[in-house]
Scaffold this active site. Structure first.
Site, PDB file in Angstrom:
ATOM      1  N   GLU A  37     -17.846  18.095 -36.236  1.00 63.01           N
ATOM      2  CA  GLU A  37     -17.269  18.838 -35.255  1.00 63.01           C
ATOM      3  C   GLU A  37     -18.111  19.869 -34.536  1.00 63.01           C
ATOM      4  O   GLU A  37     -17.912  20.555 -33.726  1.00 63.01           O
ATOM      5  CB  GLU A  37     -15.967  19.685 -35.712  1.00 63.01           C
ATOM      6  N   ASP A  53     -38.040   8.048  -7.954  1.00 58.31           N
ATOM      7  CA  ASP A  53     -36.652   7.754  -8.523  1.00 58.31           C
ATOM      8  C   ASP A  53     -35.533   8.485  -7.825  1.00 58.31           C
ATOM      9  O   ASP A  53     -35.888   9.000  -7.093  1.00 58.31           O
ATOM     10  CB  ASP A  53     -36.948   8.557  -9.843  1.00 58.31           C
TER      11      ASP A  53
HETATM   12  C1  9D3 Z   1     -13.430  14.486 -30.983  1.00 62.73           C
HETATM   13  C2  9D3 Z   1     -14.088  15.645 -31.660  1.00 62.73           C
HETATM   14  N1  9D3 Z   1     -13.925  16.736 -30.420  1.00 62.73           N
HETATM   15  C3  9D3 Z   1     -12.437  17.495 -31.004  1.00 62.73           C
HETATM   16  C4  9D3 Z   1     -11.922  17.945 -29.647  1.00 62.73           C
HETATM   17  C5  9D3 Z   1     -14.776  17.575 -30.316  1.00 62.73           C
HETATM   18  C6  9D3 Z   1     -16.328  17.032 -30.564  1.00 62.73           C
HETATM   19  C7  9D3 Z   1     -17.244  17.383 -31.295  1.00 62.73           C
HETATM   20  C8  9D3 Z   1     -18.388  16.906 -31.475  1.00 62.73           C
HETATM   21  C9  9D3 Z   1     -16.574  16.073 -29.375  1.00 62.73           C
HETATM   22  C10 9D3 Z   1     -17.801  15.470 -29.757  1.00 62.73           C
HETATM   23  C11 9D3 Z   1     -18.857  15.711 -30.653  1.00 62.73           C
HETATM   24  C12 9D3 Z   1     -20.218  15.322 -30.904  1.00 62.73           C
HETATM   25  N2  9D3 Z   1     -20.870  15.147 -29.553  1.00 62.73           N
HETATM   26  C13 9D3 Z   1     -22.049  15.928 -29.430  1.00 62.73           C
HETATM   27  O1  9D3 Z   1     -22.547  16.270 -30.332  1.00 62.73           O
HETATM   28  C14 9D3 Z   1     -22.914  15.749 -27.966  1.00 62.73           C
HETATM   29  C15 9D3 Z   1     -22.290  15.241 -26.852  1.00 62.73           C
HETATM   30  C16 9D3 Z   1     -21.166  14.925 -26.276  1.00 62.73           C
HETATM   31  O2  9D3 Z   1     -20.090  14.241 -27.220  1.00 62.73           O
HETATM   32  N3  9D3 Z   1     -20.954  14.420 -25.073  1.00 62.73           N
HETATM   33  C17 9D3 Z   1     -22.013  14.886 -24.125  1.00 62.73           C
HETATM   34  N4  9D3 Z   1     -22.993  15.619 -24.289  1.00 62.73           N
HETATM   35  C18 9D3 Z   1     -23.267  15.817 -25.722  1.00 62.73           C
HETATM   36  S1  9D3 Z   1     -24.528  16.424 -26.184  1.00 62.73           S
HETATM   37  C19 9D3 Z   1     -24.027  16.708 -27.951  1.00 62.73           C
END
Ligand code: 9D3
Length: 253
Positions: free
Chosen positions: A117, A170
């Site tokens: 999370e 680009d």
């Molecule tokens: C499904 C989990 N979510 C709960 C509501 C929250 C969540 C926690 C951790 C959603 C994604 C993540 C992991 N994502 C990243 O570490 C991340 C990320 C992304 O998911 N989208 C766009 N940029 C980034 S930068 C790091």
């Protein structure tokens, strides 16, 4: 030499990325260097625990502060203490080409990739300089985001691209989407390359490409078009594209 250190539970992902394409060549040429630190190395128990359940309850796990602080201290050890620490997270400031350009001027970068999370908020508050997101979609962790940031920054470093013109040309440097590209054969089972590209008339080719770039941006990314500053010639080319599009249902793109 631009140095990137990625703090990650999956260093194999970053290692594979460093072995490919422009990033690989930049590393071989001594323009960039990518290393990783696994917080598991700094776990304080025999099982190598790096996560625990969230205070307040709820699903999922949270990355422990202590192993992360160990990894960050190690990163600051082999960078200067002035390295910029970036936490990749869905809560971050949107990463754009402008941010990539900013980061080329920054000191060495430490990229913290979370899993589960996310990381204990006290690490974000005390140890992180800035939080970046790569877009409004859900990834499984920060590694792919860290690779996107490294890739976008490395290709801006002097000497990283074989062809010096490529970076400036680009998409996004111009504020418009790119025009279509064609290569051999001229006739692909009846699908022909636009005749103007075979004409040898470089002024006409330039105008066609600009018109296509403007037209595609109008069709697909009107938000970019509103932000771009178009001169009288651009406006005329776009008018022409729109007229042909309305008349024939297509003007390419
Ligand atoms: C499904 C989990 N979510 C709960 C509501 C929250 C969540 C926690 C951790 C959603 C994604 C993540 C992991 N994502 C990243 O570490 C991340 C990320 C992304 O998911 N989208 C766009 N940029 C980034 S930068 C790091």
């Amino acid at each position: 030499m631009r140095r990137f250190t990625v703090i990650t539970l999956f260093p194999e992902m970053i290692a594979a990325f460093g072995q490919c394409g422009i990033v690989r060549r930049a590393c071989e040429a001594g323009i960039a260097q990518i290393s990783t630190i696994n917080p598991r190395t700094f776990s304080t128990d025999a099982r190598g625990t790096v996560d625990d359940s969230p205070y307040g309850g709820g699903p999922g796990m949270v990355m422990l502060a202590r192993p992360l602080r160990g990894a960050l201290a190690a990163a600051r050890g082999h960078h200067g203490p002035d390295a910029r620490v970036i936490y990749l997270s869905p809560q971050g400031r949107p990463f754009t080409q402008t941010v990539a350009e900013e980061l080329t001027a920054a000191p060495e970068l430490v990229l913290l990739a979370g899993r589960y999370e996310g990381v204990d908020e006290r690490v974000v508050q005390r140890d992180v300089d800035e939080e970046l997101s790569v877009g409004d979609f859900v990834l499984s962790g920060g590694e792919i985001a860290a690779m996107a940031v490294i890739d976008a920054v490395v290709r801006l470093l002097p000497g990283a691209l074989g062809d010096a013109g490529s970076a400036a040309a680009d998409s996004f440097s111009s504020g418009l989407l790119d025009h279509p590209h064609y290569t051999r054969p001229e006739n692909l089972d009846g699908e022909r390359v636009p005749a103007v590209l075979l004409s040898g008339d470089h002024a006409a080719i330039g105008a066609w490409r600009r018109k296509q770039a403007l037209g595609r941006t109008w069709l697909r990314r009107p938000d970019l078009l509103r932000a771009a500053s178009l001169d009288a010639r651009d406006r005329a080319l776009l008018e022409e594209f729109i007229r042909e599009f309305r008349d024939h249902g297509t003007a390419q793109a």
